[in-house]
Design an enzyme around this catalytic site. Sequence first.
Site, short mmCIF file in Angstrom:
data_model
loop_
_atom_site.label_atom_id
_atom_site.label_comp_id
_atom_site.label_asym_id
_atom_site.label_seq_id
_atom_site.Cartn_x
_atom_site.Cartn_y
_atom_site.Cartn_z
N CYS A 151 -1.55 0.87 7.39
CA CYS A 151 -2.99 0.59 7.48
C CYS A 151 -3.39 -0.64 6.66
O CYS A 151 -3.64 -1.71 7.22
CB CYS A 151 -3.82 1.80 7.04
SG CYS A 151 -3.61 3.26 8.09
N ARG A 152 -3.45 -0.49 5.34
CA ARG A 152 -4.03 -1.56 4.52
C ARG A 152 -3.14 -2.79 4.37
O ARG A 152 -3.60 -3.92 4.59
CB ARG A 152 -4.41 -1.01 3.14
CG ARG A 152 -5.53 0.00 3.21
CD ARG A 152 -5.66 0.78 1.93
NE ARG A 152 -4.49 1.63 1.72
CZ ARG A 152 -4.25 2.37 0.64
NH1 ARG A 152 -5.10 2.31 -0.37
NH2 ARG A 152 -3.18 3.13 0.57
N SER A 153 -1.89 -2.60 3.96
CA SER A 153 -1.07 -3.80 3.71
C SER A 153 -0.71 -4.56 4.99
O SER A 153 -0.66 -5.80 4.96
CB SER A 153 0.16 -3.49 2.85
OG SER A 153 1.03 -2.58 3.46
N CYS A 198 0.87 -1.19 0.00
CA CYS A 198 0.00 0.00 0.00
C CYS A 198 0.90 1.23 0.00
O CYS A 198 2.05 1.15 -0.44
CB CYS A 198 -0.98 -0.02 1.17
SG CYS A 198 -0.21 0.04 2.81
N ASP A 251 -8.17 4.00 0.91
CA ASP A 251 -7.23 4.45 1.93
C ASP A 251 -8.01 4.99 3.14
O ASP A 251 -8.75 5.95 3.00
CB ASP A 251 -6.35 5.55 1.31
CG ASP A 251 -5.27 6.03 2.25
OD1 ASP A 251 -5.33 5.71 3.45
OD2 ASP A 251 -4.37 6.74 1.77
N ASN A 256 2.24 1.48 4.45
CA ASN A 256 2.51 0.21 5.16
C ASN A 256 2.17 0.31 6.65
O ASN A 256 2.82 -0.31 7.50
CB ASN A 256 3.97 -0.25 4.95
CG ASN A 256 4.24 -1.69 5.37
OD1 ASN A 256 5.34 -2.03 5.79
ND2 ASN A 256 3.25 -2.57 5.26
P1 4NP Z 1 -1.84 2.87 4.06
O1 4NP Z 1 -2.48 4.23 4.61
O2 4NP Z 1 -1.27 3.17 2.70
O3 4NP Z 1 -2.99 1.94 3.99
O4 4NP Z 1 -0.78 2.46 5.07
C1 4NP Z 1 -1.79 5.44 4.67
C2 4NP Z 1 -0.93 5.68 5.71
C3 4NP Z 1 -0.26 6.90 5.79
C4 4NP Z 1 -0.48 7.85 4.82
C5 4NP Z 1 -1.34 7.60 3.78
C6 4NP Z 1 -1.98 6.39 3.70
N1 4NP Z 1 0.18 9.11 4.92
O5 4NP Z 1 -0.08 9.98 4.09
O6 4NP Z 1 1.01 9.29 5.82
#
Ligand code: 4NP
Length: 154
Positions: free
Chosen positions: A12-14, A7, A123, A10
């Site tokens: 939240c989703r992955s 993702c 997201d 790294n």
């Molecule tokens: P992820 O979510 O891609 O599912 O881990 C996010 C985590 C952090 C950010 C964006 C999406 N960020 O902008 O910091």
Amino acid sequence: MRVLFVCLGNICRSPTAEGVFRHRVREAGLEERIHIDSAGTGDWHVGKAPDSRTCRAARLRGYDLSGLRARQFQREDFERFDLVLAMDRSNLRNIQAVRPATARAELDLFLRRYDMALDEVPDPYYGGEDGFEQVLDLIERASDALLAEIKGRL
Ligand code: 4NP
């Protein structure tokens, strides 16, 4: 069989996909045969545990993500994994952009592969708690389908 979930951050989703799929694989007694990891295309959260909202939502469904630490996707991951599954199109594009011509790993959108109602995992980072539940709902369903696919390939 080596599977990498990717993702953006790294956190939240992955990591959710890593934790849920690892749980499914353990239940199936296949942990010796399926290697699982996750990574982010961005580097902002490298070394950090998953987001506290992600951890809480996962824990309530019986998944412990607390030991995971974020890392950034590397070109070499194309050699280290057989299947690289991106959470959204932006992640997919970013990985494709660094894909070596000789890479053998299969690259796909996680949900699209399994013909689900959505083909991207939204997201949840800037949204409310519902988003984290939706991430879990989508990932649980796709993980069942992924396990069935891999069982057929082993
Ligand atoms: P992820 O979510 O891609 O599912 O881990 C996010 C985590 C952090 C950010 C964006 C999406 N960020 O902008 O910091």
